[in-house]
Scaffold this motif. Sequence first.
Motif, mmCIF file in Angstrom:
data_model
loop_
_atom_site.group_PDB
_atom_site.id
_atom_site.type_symbol
_atom_site.label_atom_id
_atom_site.label_comp_id
_atom_site.label_asym_id
_atom_site.label_seq_id
_atom_site.Cartn_x
_atom_site.Cartn_y
_atom_site.Cartn_z
ATOM 1 N N LEU A 289 0.832 -1.188 0.000
ATOM 2 C CA LEU A 289 0.000 0.000 0.000
ATOM 3 C C LEU A 289 0.872 1.244 0.000
ATOM 4 N N PRO A 290 0.394 2.349 -0.567
ATOM 5 C CA PRO A 290 1.196 3.582 -0.589
ATOM 6 C C PRO A 290 1.640 3.986 0.807
ATOM 7 N N GLY A 291 2.919 4.339 0.910
ATOM 8 C CA GLY A 291 3.457 4.782 2.183
ATOM 9 C C GLY A 291 3.826 3.670 3.138
ATOM 10 N N GLN A 292 3.577 2.409 2.750
ATOM 11 C CA GLN A 292 3.877 1.274 3.604
ATOM 12 C C GLN A 292 5.215 0.643 3.196
ATOM 13 N N ARG A 569 15.590 -7.868 9.179
ATOM 14 C CA ARG A 569 14.554 -7.004 8.601
ATOM 15 C C ARG A 569 14.992 -6.501 7.225
ATOM 16 N N SER A 570 16.237 -6.107 7.108
ATOM 17 C CA SER A 570 16.729 -5.615 5.815
ATOM 18 C C SER A 570 16.666 -6.697 4.762
ATOM 19 N N PHE A 571 17.020 -7.920 5.142
ATOM 20 C CA PHE A 571 16.981 -9.041 4.208
ATOM 21 C C PHE A 571 15.548 -9.336 3.771
ATOM 22 N N VAL A 572 14.646 -9.412 4.725
ATOM 23 C CA VAL A 572 13.260 -9.774 4.426
ATOM 24 C C VAL A 572 12.591 -8.702 3.569
ATOM 25 N N HIS A 573 12.851 -7.445 3.882
ATOM 26 C CA HIS A 573 12.222 -6.345 3.143
ATOM 27 C C HIS A 573 13.016 -5.951 1.905
ATOM 28 N N LYS A 574 14.081 -6.707 1.623
ATOM 29 C CA LYS A 574 14.910 -6.479 0.432
ATOM 30 C C LYS A 574 15.436 -5.049 0.366
ATOM 31 N N GLU A 575 15.864 -4.543 1.512
ATOM 32 C CA GLU A 575 16.472 -3.222 1.542
ATOM 33 C C GLU A 575 17.883 -3.303 0.958
ATOM 34 N N ARG A 576 18.225 -2.366 0.130
ATOM 35 C CA ARG A 576 19.528 -2.382 -0.512
ATOM 36 C C ARG A 576 20.555 -1.751 0.419
#
Length: 590
Positions: A289-292, A569-576
């Motif tokens: 969702l937008p902003g999520q 959290r970074s891995f799961v949310h695919k944060e670069r």
Amino acid sequence: MTLPSVVGGGGPPWPRIAVGGHPCLPFARPEAAVHILLLASAFNSLTQRVHAELRDRGHRVAVELALPGGSLPDAVRRHAPRLVVAPMLKSAIPEEVWTAYPCLIVHPGPVGDRGPSSLDWAIHAGFDQWGVTVLQADGEMDAGDVWASVPCRLPDASKSELYRGEIADAALEAVLLAVERFAGGAYVPRKQDATHAGVCSRPYLDQSVRRIDWAEDSTRDVLRKLSAADSQPGVLDTLLGGEWYLHGGHPESELRGRPGELLATRAGAVCRATRDGAVWIPELRPRRLPGQPPTYKLPATSALGDRLPALPEVREATWTDIRYREDGNVGHLSFAFPGGAMSTDQCRRLLDAYREACARPTSVLVLGGERDFFSNGIHLNVIEAAADPAAESWANINAIDDLVEAVLTTTDRLVVSAVAGNAAAGGVLLALAADEVWCRSGAVLNPHYRLMGLYGSEYWTHTLPRRVGAATADRLMGEALPVSSASALRLGLVDRVVDCGPDAFAREVDALAARLASLPATASRITAKKTELDRLESTTPLAGFRERELARMRRTFDDPAAPYHALRRSFVHKERPACTPPHLASAPVA
């Protein structure tokens, strides 16, 4: 050829064996070694394999990630490579780079194919023959001069399986050929003719094309669409009042219902009716969702949660993620979990199946999947979604430790780990718990934990030094770099490399296991296993290794400030990452 045997510590005394026609470690001649920079959007499976295999051949290899806000020209100048190779790059290489350095792009399509969704389109269209091309970067995407092109089959499998299997095999062959030609200095790459009949520029394959019409699409069409999107981006759909990306798909031949209706559950998957049958969908991801923050995949039943109506959990169905079969004195316990991750529930179900398999009258038990991932250890997505991630981390690590312990303490048969595809962290240690480890030539192993901020468990402080020695175990854990099957063979991580394509691995393993069961020495090896375990328990009991490992893991799980939680959290949310990790940017020659 006689299969080897081993009893005792310090690693096996026999020469490591490669099955097939290729040498295990064809290192490059010193004069042919090249300083190579890998440019990639992420250090994904293909980039890892290219990295490991080029280092095997004596090349000096570093990695630079193409990250938002970074300057690729500055990064490339800093590395000063002789050659740039891009195994998986989602953005264009800047002109400032490709005009100053030779840059080779790996395109997952045959010569003339162009576009960002090449493999997706091939699966979506039902092609059974495809290819991989290595071409030189220039001003037009995928239109540069061709350095190498290798054809490959596209069997009936999902995109991610093909990408890590047939596509990766062809890509590796093409990269090695291109690098060899570049190092030789005499090869002139072939120009692509834009007017050639084989040139086909394909657009991005968006959700309007991927959309499933449950009332009209056949089961075959539904599976084809799911297969073309199984890992990313998934197929966007509506279900139980929400919008979800569907990930993965398997046919069901018995259950029937109204098209689009949910019929049953099994092992975390949901069964959904088509117009002429049904399909199993293992994972769902809610639409962002937008902003999520970015959403992530979960077992379908977990993702749906309270939305899921009362459905039967069926035991007999076409699809299952754990299977057992017997062939004479050999038992085969295969498992295939999405992404190779093993949740608490999956570990417990696999342990139950393992115990049932050990109750059968066989002398050899083969443990592993038939095509793709072996295991990547604990399930970080399920942990992240838990009400108490620390408690779920603890439950998950104990569940996989229970499984590893069961394998380590099996003394009435020989256990073989059949590593068809990649393995990492606790998944590697699960494989090492067996008496022998047989690995497909295309598999990549990551036997380390530190990139997730973990000390590690799964009895690694016992099994890893026992196989490779204490010094090499420390190096593997500290370097945190991928290991090719050939290097794993040389180091002692695996006992046999099966040089074959993904579809042939199970057949080759069946033949090798049958031969192992028929050898006269196998009975004596089984007898010796009990003696060796008794000796170990009298000197350095297995429980001590587990207790020491878990004590450190517990401290990490229970500490909210421990890096593990942010890294997970970074891995799961695919944060670069903010920059290329130092251990990749400065990787030395193997």
